[in-house]
Write a protein that holds these residues in place. Structure first.
Motif, PDB file in Angstrom:
ATOM      1  N   ALA A  11      37.533  -8.472 -21.354  1.00  9.33           N
ATOM      2  CA  ALA A  11      36.379  -9.312 -21.009  1.00  9.33           C
ATOM      3  C   ALA A  11      36.644 -10.090 -19.725  1.00  9.33           C
ATOM      4  O   ALA A  11      35.786 -10.136 -18.831  1.00  9.33           O
ATOM      5  N   VAL A  12      37.807 -10.698 -19.611  1.00  4.52           N
ATOM      6  CA  VAL A  12      38.153 -11.486 -18.422  1.00  4.52           C
ATOM      7  C   VAL A  12      38.244 -10.583 -17.187  1.00  4.52           C
ATOM      8  O   VAL A  12      37.724 -10.929 -16.118  1.00  4.52           O
ATOM      9  N   LEU A  13      38.880  -9.414 -17.327  1.00  8.78           N
ATOM     10  CA  LEU A  13      38.989  -8.492 -16.194  1.00  8.78           C
ATOM     11  C   LEU A  13      37.623  -7.956 -15.770  1.00  8.78           C
ATOM     12  O   LEU A  13      37.337  -7.828 -14.571  1.00  8.78           O
ATOM     13  N   GLY A 103      30.451  -8.245 -19.316  1.00  8.25           N
ATOM     14  CA  GLY A 103      29.202  -7.894 -18.650  1.00  8.25           C
ATOM     15  C   GLY A 103      28.104  -8.909 -18.895  1.00  8.25           C
ATOM     16  O   GLY A 103      27.373  -9.293 -17.968  1.00  8.25           O
ATOM     17  N   ALA A 104      27.970  -9.362 -20.124  1.00  8.84           N
ATOM     18  CA  ALA A 104      26.931 -10.342 -20.453  1.00  8.84           C
ATOM     19  C   ALA A 104      27.159 -11.651 -19.706  1.00  8.84           C
ATOM     20  O   ALA A 104      26.221 -12.230 -19.145  1.00  8.84           O
ATOM     21  N   VAL A 105      28.393 -12.109 -19.675  1.00  9.03           N
ATOM     22  CA  VAL A 105      28.694 -13.368 -18.980  1.00  9.03           C
ATOM     23  C   VAL A 105      28.520 -13.197 -17.469  1.00  9.03           C
ATOM     24  O   VAL A 105      27.981 -14.085 -16.797  1.00  9.03           O
ATOM     25  N   GLY A 106      28.934 -12.048 -16.929  1.00 12.39           N
ATOM     26  CA  GLY A 106      28.771 -11.803 -15.496  1.00 12.39           C
ATOM     27  C   GLY A 106      27.321 -11.868 -15.059  1.00 12.39           C
ATOM     28  O   GLY A 106      26.982 -12.506 -14.057  1.00 12.39           O
ATOM     29  N   ASN A 107      26.443 -11.217 -15.817  1.00 11.82           N
ATOM     30  CA  ASN A 107      25.024 -11.251 -15.463  1.00 11.82           C
ATOM     31  C   ASN A 107      24.407 -12.627 -15.714  1.00 11.82           C
ATOM     32  O   ASN A 107      23.520 -13.057 -14.976  1.00 11.82           O
ATOM     33  N   ALA A 138      27.388  -1.521 -15.865  1.00 15.70           N
ATOM     34  CA  ALA A 138      28.203  -0.356 -16.204  1.00 15.70           C
ATOM     35  C   ALA A 138      29.134  -0.683 -17.375  1.00 15.70           C
ATOM     36  O   ALA A 138      29.328   0.140 -18.276  1.00 15.70           O
ATOM     37  N   ALA A 139      29.687  -1.890 -17.378  1.00 12.67           N
ATOM     38  CA  ALA A 139      30.570  -2.305 -18.467  1.00 12.67           C
ATOM     39  C   ALA A 139      29.810  -2.393 -19.784  1.00 12.67           C
ATOM     40  O   ALA A 139      30.324  -1.977 -20.837  1.00 12.67           O
TER      41      ALA A 139
END
Length: 164
Positions: A11-13, A103-107, A138-139
């Motif tokens: 998740a962190v990566l 991915g959820a946190v990134g977006n 993509a993740a």
């Protein structure tokens, strides 16, 4: 390494790679100033699309209420998936959940910072054009794929294996 630690590392990566690519494109390559897509291969180019919805541009939100609803939903999903991850006993599930969380946190971070998600990878072939997406998208797709693989293939193998 326990499945939970592996999943949280993924998740962190995932989050770091997603945000690093977006920050580089936004601030270094200045993608917002590009007037034309940049072709990387005959089937892939970089182009800026601000996605105000969820995956594949569904549920586009034009209001601040909608934007904040998607932010809250993304963080709530990340919390729920993190609880599932903490209880996970299998590495494939943990990696899948880590990809989803990252991915959820990134977006969600994009929605907080820019009001929309920065998408930039465009796949195409001839007249066929696929969606424009980012590392987080993509993740998320890969994470769902891993969870489905675990559910339909690996879980059946685990259930069929003799217990000793």
């Amino acid at each position: 390494m326990t499945p939970a630690r592996l999943g949280f590392l993924v998740a962190v990566l995932t989050l770091a790679l997603d945000q690093a690519t977006k920050l580089w494109l936004y601030f270094v390559a200045e993608i917002t100033t590009w007037t034309e897509p940049v072709a990387l291969t005959p089937f892939m180019s970089l182009t800026l699309v601000w996605n105000r919805g969820i995956s594949y541009g569904l549920f586009q939100q034009s209001s601040e209420t909608g934007r904040w609803a998607l932010i809250v939903l993304s963080f709530a999903a990340a919390v729920g998936l993190s609880v599932w991850l903490a209880r996970s006993a299998h590495q494939v599930v943990a990696v899948g959940l880590g990809l989803l969380i990252g991915g959820a946190v990134g977006n969600a971070i994009d929605r907080l910072l820019y009001g929309a998600v920065l998408d930039f990878v465009h796949l195409h072939a001839g007249s066929f054009s696929w969606y424009v997406f980012n590392v987080a998208d993509a993740a998320i797709v890969a994470g769902v794929g891993l969870l489905l693989y675990d559910s339909f293939v690996l879980e059946r193998r685990r259930s069929a294996a003799p217990r000793g």
